[in-house]
Scaffold this active site. Structure first.
Site, short mmCIF file in Angstrom:
data_model
loop_
_atom_site.label_atom_id
_atom_site.label_comp_id
_atom_site.label_asym_id
_atom_site.label_seq_id
_atom_site.Cartn_x
_atom_site.Cartn_y
_atom_site.Cartn_z
N TYR A 1 0.56 -1.31 0.24
CA TYR A 1 0.10 0.13 -0.08
C TYR A 1 0.79 1.25 0.06
O TYR A 1 0.45 1.84 -0.35
CB TYR A 1 -1.05 0.00 0.79
CG TYR A 1 -1.88 -1.01 1.52
CD1 TYR A 1 -3.41 -1.28 0.05
CD2 TYR A 1 -1.30 -2.07 2.14
CE1 TYR A 1 -4.04 -2.04 0.62
CE2 TYR A 1 -2.38 -3.57 1.77
CZ TYR A 1 -3.37 -3.65 0.87
OH TYR A 1 -4.15 -4.43 1.26
N ASN B 1 -12.55 -1.45 -5.55
CA ASN B 1 -12.46 -1.62 -6.84
C ASN B 1 -13.60 -2.07 -6.97
O ASN B 1 -13.55 -3.51 -7.07
CB ASN B 1 -10.95 -2.66 -7.08
CG ASN B 1 -10.35 -3.36 -8.18
OD1 ASN B 1 -11.12 -2.45 -9.31
ND2 ASN B 1 -9.08 -4.12 -8.63
N CYS C 1 -6.42 -6.50 -7.42
CA CYS C 1 -6.05 -5.29 -6.80
C CYS C 1 -5.42 -6.64 -5.48
O CYS C 1 -4.57 -6.62 -4.80
CB CYS C 1 -7.58 -5.13 -5.65
SG CYS C 1 -8.96 -6.34 -6.26
N HIS C 2 -5.09 -7.73 -6.25
CA HIS C 2 -4.68 -8.97 -4.84
C HIS C 2 -3.18 -8.94 -5.18
O HIS C 2 -2.96 -9.53 -4.10
CB HIS C 2 -5.38 -10.50 -5.26
CG HIS C 2 -4.82 -10.60 -7.26
ND1 HIS C 2 -5.53 -9.90 -8.35
CD2 HIS C 2 -4.14 -11.02 -7.64
CE1 HIS C 2 -4.80 -9.99 -9.20
NE2 HIS C 2 -4.33 -10.81 -8.81
N GLU D 1 -0.29 -16.46 -10.14
CA GLU D 1 0.20 -16.21 -10.83
C GLU D 1 2.03 -16.19 -10.55
O GLU D 1 2.52 -15.96 -12.03
CB GLU D 1 -0.43 -14.29 -10.70
CG GLU D 1 -1.50 -13.60 -11.28
CD GLU D 1 -1.47 -12.45 -11.40
OE1 GLU D 1 -0.47 -11.41 -10.47
OE2 GLU D 1 -2.80 -12.40 -11.82
#
Length: 167
Positions: free
Chosen positions: A103, A126, A134-135, A161
């Site tokens: 953040y 979001n 946002c993950h 990912e």
């Protein structure tokens, strides 16, 4: 009673490896992607059911993403939010596939290093999770922090990912 603002909104539900995803379009442009039990999810009765072609491109790109073939989405989006929220969402979209940012990193990128808490609030609002990733936002120590779709989903998306997902 349906207002003119919601009359043009349509939705469909798409199955995914992370549970059902509700896709929402405003005048044919994607404006929402919501997971089950997600915070800040609008009530489904606030929009009508879309036709099969309305979400075809979104569904195609999501399927390619879940197959590991797509690393960046190229969909037209209509994101409703404050200028600050939209700035945060633009920064989220810049986080590369398989990477994370804190953040504080996002607050720095916005030119306001003391805004990490506000960044977190905007991140939580979001409206198109996964597509605007946002993950990929974690705590300053790398720990998982809040996620509208639940921390388990967040971990699974990050593992996916990074190529370490266990299905």
């Amino acid at each position: 009673m349906t207002s003119a603002a919601t009359a043009a909104k349509r939705h469909t539900v798409l199955d995914s490896p992370y549970g059902p995803l509700t896709l929402v379009a405003d005048d044919g442009v994607l404006c929402g992607l919501y997971m089950t039990e997600q915070r800040h999810r609008p009530p489904e009765e606030s929009f009508g059911v879309g036709d099969d072609t309305l979400f075809a491109e979104t569904e195609e790109q999501l399927k390619a993403y879940f197959a590991g073939e797509l690393k960046a989405f190229t969909l037209e989006l209509r994101l409703h939010g404050t200028p600050f929220q939209r700035g945060v969402w633009e920064q989220l979209a810049r986080i590369p596939y398989g990477e994370t940012r804190s953040y504080g990193d996002l607050a720095d990128a916005l030119g306001n290093p003391k805004a990490s808490r506000a960044v977190g609030l905007a991140n939580g609002k979001n409206p198109v999770g996964i597509i605007v990733p946002c993950h990929r936002v974690v705590g300053s120590d790398g720990s998982l922090t809040g996620y509208g779709g639940g921390l388990e989903r967040k971990q699974r998306l990050l593992d996916f990912e990074r190529g370490t997902a266990l299905f």
